[in-house]
Structure formats: C-alpha cells, structure tokens
Design a protein around this motif. Structure first.
Motif, PDB file in Angstrom:
ATOM      1  N   LEU A  12     106.565  51.144  66.926  1.00 36.20           N
ATOM      2  CA  LEU A  12     107.272  51.313  65.658  1.00 36.20           C
ATOM      3  C   LEU A  12     108.197  50.139  65.376  1.00 36.20           C
ATOM      4  CD1 LEU A  12     108.122  55.119  65.763  1.00 36.20           C
ATOM      5  CD2 LEU A  12     106.516  53.967  64.244  1.00 36.20           C
ATOM      6  N   GLN A  74     110.236  51.882  46.147  1.00 43.22           N
ATOM      7  CA  GLN A  74     109.905  52.079  47.562  1.00 43.22           C
ATOM      8  C   GLN A  74     110.313  50.853  48.377  1.00 43.22           C
ATOM      9  OE1 GLN A  74     109.260  54.496  49.301  1.00 43.22           O
ATOM     10  NE2 GLN A  74     107.714  54.171  50.834  1.00 43.22           N
ATOM     11  N   THR A 107     113.922  54.687  62.710  1.00 46.06           N
ATOM     12  CA  THR A 107     114.025  56.030  62.139  1.00 46.06           C
ATOM     13  C   THR A 107     114.340  55.963  60.651  1.00 46.06           C
ATOM     14  OG1 THR A 107     114.755  56.906  64.265  1.00 46.06           O
ATOM     15  CG2 THR A 107     115.240  58.242  62.320  1.00 46.06           C
ATOM     16  N   LYS A 109     113.739  53.415  58.544  1.00 41.36           N
ATOM     17  CA  LYS A 109     112.615  52.849  57.799  1.00 41.36           C
ATOM     18  C   LYS A 109     111.481  53.867  57.669  1.00 41.36           C
ATOM     19  CE  LYS A 109     114.660  48.936  57.378  1.00 41.36           C
ATOM     20  NZ  LYS A 109     115.367  48.615  56.154  1.00 41.36           N
ATOM     21  N   ALA A 110     111.214  54.593  58.754  1.00 45.44           N
ATOM     22  CA  ALA A 110     110.155  55.602  58.715  1.00 45.44           C
ATOM     23  C   ALA A 110     110.514  56.712  57.726  1.00 45.44           C
ATOM     24  CB  ALA A 110     109.919  56.178  60.105  1.00 45.44           C
ATOM     25  N   ALA A 111     111.774  57.117  57.698  1.00 43.64           N
ATOM     26  CA  ALA A 111     112.204  58.160  56.763  1.00 43.64           C
ATOM     27  C   ALA A 111     112.084  57.683  55.319  1.00 43.64           C
ATOM     28  CB  ALA A 111     113.642  58.588  57.069  1.00 43.64           C
ATOM     29  N   LEU A 113     110.057  55.352  54.195  1.00 49.21           N
ATOM     30  CA  LEU A 113     108.633  55.240  53.901  1.00 49.21           C
ATOM     31  C   LEU A 113     108.027  56.611  53.626  1.00 49.21           C
ATOM     32  CD1 LEU A 113     106.293  53.200  53.764  1.00 49.21           C
ATOM     33  CD2 LEU A 113     105.883  53.672  56.167  1.00 49.21           C
ATOM     34  N   GLN A 114     108.377  57.579  54.454  1.00 49.66           N
ATOM     35  CA  GLN A 114     107.847  58.927  54.298  1.00 49.66           C
ATOM     36  C   GLN A 114     108.354  59.588  53.014  1.00 49.66           C
ATOM     37  OE1 GLN A 114     108.710  61.495  57.620  1.00 49.66           O
ATOM     38  NE2 GLN A 114     106.602  62.232  57.608  1.00 49.66           N
ATOM     39  N   ALA A 115     109.611  59.328  52.656  1.00 49.97           N
ATOM     40  CA  ALA A 115     110.182  59.963  51.467  1.00 49.97           C
ATOM     41  C   ALA A 115     109.558  59.439  50.176  1.00 49.97           C
ATOM     42  CB  ALA A 115     111.695  59.749  51.443  1.00 49.97           C
ATOM     43  N   SER A 117     106.609  57.587  49.835  1.00 42.74           N
ATOM     44  CA  SER A 117     105.161  57.389  49.815  1.00 42.74           C
ATOM     45  C   SER A 117     104.398  58.341  48.900  1.00 42.74           C
ATOM     46  CB  SER A 117     104.596  57.467  51.231  1.00 42.74           C
ATOM     47  OG  SER A 117     105.021  56.355  51.966  1.00 42.74           O
ATOM     48  N   PRO A 118     104.731  59.622  48.844  1.00 47.59           N
ATOM     49  CA  PRO A 118     103.960  60.499  47.947  1.00 47.59           C
ATOM     50  C   PRO A 118     103.987  60.041  46.485  1.00 47.59           C
ATOM     51  CG  PRO A 118     105.222  61.823  49.487  1.00 47.59           C
ATOM     52  CD  PRO A 118     105.671  60.393  49.667  1.00 47.59           C
TER      53      PRO A 118
END
Length: 153
Positions: A12, A74, A107, A109-111, A113-115, A117-118
């Motif tokens: 990651l 994003q 953590t 960056k992943a959050a 990206l996840q938030a 992305s949809p």
C-alpha cells in the motif's frame, strides 16, 4: 500473520508513492491539473478538445464535464491539504522511516479513494455508456496508445 500485514502495508505504501509521483508529475503539459492550477477555463478547454476529437454532442459534453469535475474532486481529496511530496519526504526525515506516519498516510489515501470512487465510476460510466459505438472505439484506441489527445512531443 504479521508477515502478511507487513507485506500489505509495504504494498500500500508503494502504491501511495506511485500515486503521489504520478500526481506530482501530472501538472506538466496540458493534461489534468491539480488544485489551484486547474481552472474552470482549463477544464472547459479540455472538454472542448476531447469533444472535438470524439465529435461529442452537447449532452455528451455535459457528461464529460461532470466526469472532469468528479475526477478533479477525487484528485484533490487524494492530494490532501498538504504537499504530497513534502509529506512523503517527512516520512524519511529521521534516522528511521516513520512507520506510524506511513500507515496513517496510506489509511487516509485509501479512505479518500474509497469515498470518492463510486461517484467517479458512475460519472465515467454515464459518459462512456452514452457514447456511440464509434466514439467508444476512439476512447479504447486512445487508452491503448497510452498518450494524451493533443499532446505534442
């Protein structure tokens, strides 16, 4: 199990470095620009340029504008408030790598990206799904070439 966690975090972190590097380099040329650099005028020029290459109608251009806005949002969320280069350099500032800081960065960056992305996926699907088959083929060809439309050099 501990080895798995270390490998996952290292993977990651490597991914975050790659994303940060791409983000730092992407300000060159006439592509997508970051934060304060990306003006509505530059996005409008991009929409016009892509619109001309794909022969988009007004509705398709509107969907492309929505996609560009979602991507910009994003990217800003991934970039964060601080300079990503300085943030990564800060992890290596001491005698040892700041593992807690690296873990926190990944953590965050992943959050982000996840938030976001949809919305990006939905906007991309809305744009692409409303293209005519010949326009979709042009997009596929562009992606296979791996270069930017209108890029010189």
């Amino acid at each position: 199990m501990k080895r798995f966690i270390k490998r996952t975090l290292l993977g990651l972190f490597g991914g975050a470095l790659i994303i940060g590097s791409l983000g730092a380099c992407s300000h060159r040329g006439q592509g997508w620009q970051s934060g304060a650099e990306a003006s509505p005028e530059s996005r409008a020029r991009m929409v016009e340029k892509v619109g001309a290459k794909l022969d988009l109608d007004a509705a398709q251009k509107q969907k492309l504008t929505v996609l560009a806005d979602k991507l910009q949002t994003q990217r800003a969320a991934l970039r964060g408030a601080q300079d990503p280069r300085a943030t990564v350099q800060g992890l290596f500032a001491g005698n040892k790598l700041d593992q807690a800081g690296a873990s926190k960065l990944i953590t965050e960056k992943a959050a982000a990206l996840q938030a976001g992305s949809p919305e990006v996926i939905a906007a991309a699907a809305d744009f692409f799904d409303n293209l005519r088959p010949e326009q979709q083929q042009k997009v596929r060809e562009f992606m296979q070439r791996g270069s930017r439309w209108g890029h010189r050099g």
